[in-house]
Design a protein around this motif. Structure first.
Motif, PDB file in Angstrom:
ATOM      1  N   ALA A  21      21.828 -13.089  36.839  1.00 18.49           N
ATOM      2  CA  ALA A  21      21.973 -14.426  37.336  1.00 18.49           C
ATOM      3  C   ALA A  21      23.079 -15.139  36.421  1.00 18.49           C
ATOM      4  O   ALA A  21      23.605 -16.397  37.403  1.00 18.49           O
ATOM      5  N   THR A  22      22.969 -14.605  35.579  1.00 13.21           N
ATOM      6  CA  THR A  22      24.268 -15.195  34.033  1.00 13.21           C
ATOM      7  C   THR A  22      25.561 -14.288  35.108  1.00 13.21           C
ATOM      8  O   THR A  22      25.890 -14.099  35.024  1.00 13.21           O
ATOM      9  N   PRO A  23      26.205 -15.610  34.812  1.00 14.79           N
ATOM     10  CA  PRO A  23      27.971 -15.587  35.550  1.00 14.79           C
ATOM     11  C   PRO A  23      28.724 -14.724  34.047  1.00 14.79           C
ATOM     12  O   PRO A  23      29.623 -13.967  34.363  1.00 14.79           O
ATOM     13  N   ASN A  24      28.000 -13.875  33.126  1.00 12.77           N
ATOM     14  CA  ASN A  24      28.789 -13.167  32.100  1.00 12.77           C
ATOM     15  C   ASN A  24      27.461 -11.759  32.005  1.00 12.77           C
ATOM     16  O   ASN A  24      26.229 -11.405  32.591  1.00 12.77           O
ATOM     17  N   GLU A  59      36.374  -6.322  32.822  1.00  8.95           N
ATOM     18  CA  GLU A  59      36.540  -5.687  33.402  1.00  8.95           C
ATOM     19  C   GLU A  59      35.015  -4.947  34.726  1.00  8.95           C
ATOM     20  O   GLU A  59      34.878  -4.132  35.363  1.00  8.95           O
ATOM     21  N   LEU A  60      33.753  -5.921  33.836  1.00 12.50           N
ATOM     22  CA  LEU A  60      32.832  -5.307  34.185  1.00 12.50           C
ATOM     23  C   LEU A  60      32.117  -6.851  34.365  1.00 12.50           C
ATOM     24  O   LEU A  60      32.496  -7.927  34.694  1.00 12.50           O
TER      25      LEU A  60
END
Length: 102
Positions: A21-24, A59-60
């Motif tokens: 849910a987080t951008p990272n 890349e992930l």
């Protein structure tokens, strides 16, 4: 991590992931003393995984990833560990990107 949507299996470890849910992307470890006896080896494995995660993070897609050590992962030398880790993260990224709905 019972509901892992993406899995990347290597002979010495397993990577499990779910969309985040987080951008990272985030990384967690399960390196049991039963699987890797010496603390020095457990810490070396974690350092290697963190380094490869840091290098390949761009890349992930945003995922929560768990690294699960299997038997004899502590016997790998650093070069082999880096190579198999890199391959595992790349395989996981390919699976996650191909599963995304268009």
């Amino acid at each position: 991590m019972d509901g892992a949507l993406f899995k990347a299996s290597q002979s010495h470890f397993l990577l499990l992931a779910t969309p985040s849910a987080t951008p990272n992307s985030r990384l967690g470890f399960i390196v049991a003393k039963k699987k890797v006896r010496l603390a020095v080896d457990r810490n070396r494995i974690k350092r290697c995984i963190r380094e490869n995660f840091r290098l390949l993070q761009s890349e992930l897609p945003p995922m929560d990833i768990v690294f699960l050590a299997r038997q004899d992962v502590g016997r790998l030398d650093n070069a082999s560990l880096h190579q198999t880790c890199r391959e595992g993260f790349q395989r996981l990224a390919r699976k996650a990107k191909s599963a995304k709905p268009a």
